[in-house]
Design a protein around this motif. Sequence first.
Motif, short mmCIF file in Angstrom:
data_model
loop_
_atom_site.label_atom_id
_atom_site.label_comp_id
_atom_site.label_asym_id
_atom_site.label_seq_id
_atom_site.Cartn_x
_atom_site.Cartn_y
_atom_site.Cartn_z
N TRP A 1 0.63 -1.47 -0.20
CA TRP A 1 0.04 0.30 0.08
C TRP A 1 1.14 1.09 0.04
O TRP A 1 0.67 2.40 -1.05
N PHE A 2 1.73 1.55 0.73
CA PHE A 2 2.74 2.06 0.99
C PHE A 2 4.22 3.03 0.00
O PHE A 2 3.78 4.10 -0.51
N LYS B 1 0.39 2.20 -3.33
CA LYS B 1 -0.42 3.84 -3.73
C LYS B 1 -0.03 4.94 -3.39
O LYS B 1 -0.01 6.14 -3.84
N PHE B 2 0.39 4.97 -1.92
CA PHE B 2 0.62 6.23 -1.08
C PHE B 2 2.11 6.73 -2.14
O PHE B 2 1.81 7.55 -2.15
N HIS C 1 -4.35 8.82 3.45
CA HIS C 1 -3.84 7.71 3.85
C HIS C 1 -2.93 8.23 5.11
O HIS C 1 -3.14 7.22 5.81
N TYR D 1 -5.92 6.96 7.39
CA TYR D 1 -6.03 4.76 7.35
C TYR D 1 -5.08 4.52 8.36
O TYR D 1 -5.20 3.63 9.33
N ALA E 1 6.47 2.87 5.66
CA ALA E 1 4.66 3.79 5.81
C ALA E 1 5.59 5.41 6.53
O ALA E 1 5.75 6.02 5.54
#
Length: 221
Positions: A96-97, A100-101, A139, A142, A165
């Motif tokens: 995700w990080f 997407k991030f 983000h 989240y 992250a």
Amino acid sequence: MRTLYHHPLSASSRKVRVALGEKRVEFDLALEKPWERREDFLMLNPAGEVPVLVEDDGVVVVGHGPICEYLEEGFPITLLGPDQVTRAETRRLAAWFDEKFAREVTDLLVGEKMLKRLAGQGTPHAQAIRAGLANIHYHLDYIAWLAERRTWLAGDDLTLADISAAAHLSCLDYLGDVPWDDHPEAKNWYARIKSRPSFRPVLGDHIPGASPPAHYADLDF
């Protein structure tokens, strides 16, 4: 000693540096400016991207994902979690990080505001910066949601999910672009990982001509 080729504002490089620190693996840092396309570096990684880990015996491991898997298999202290379910969740959140991030925030802010200037690639794109500044709130919300329900992002233990992250957020924090006051739960989580010994060398990074805000290295920010 093994050497990690990195750039201070590469979140992928920071991720590997913190992972190495958490596993208590000694290494030397070698600054690499990927946009220079150095021939010797391209021999290590034809893609011309950091990070790249080179062992004493000449073994070369390229990219944050393969490097972290290499470290997981070869050194004690797991960063994926103690069980199958946690390891799956760790990999999901790390992706995700890292994907997407990175696409929705890091590339739009660090890439446009700093890396473009360092590489001499023109002026920042204002629309991209506005999008990155807007996207970061989603983000951080989240992260806060996860941190309220778990000890760390993926479960009871610090994992590559937290490291991924924090690596991205630390690059953005260097620019002063993280709205911490709007997201206190995310700030509290970041303060915990920011205080770990493995993370402190990252907070010592400085880019010539671009100093971080005063709170950047402050553990009680």
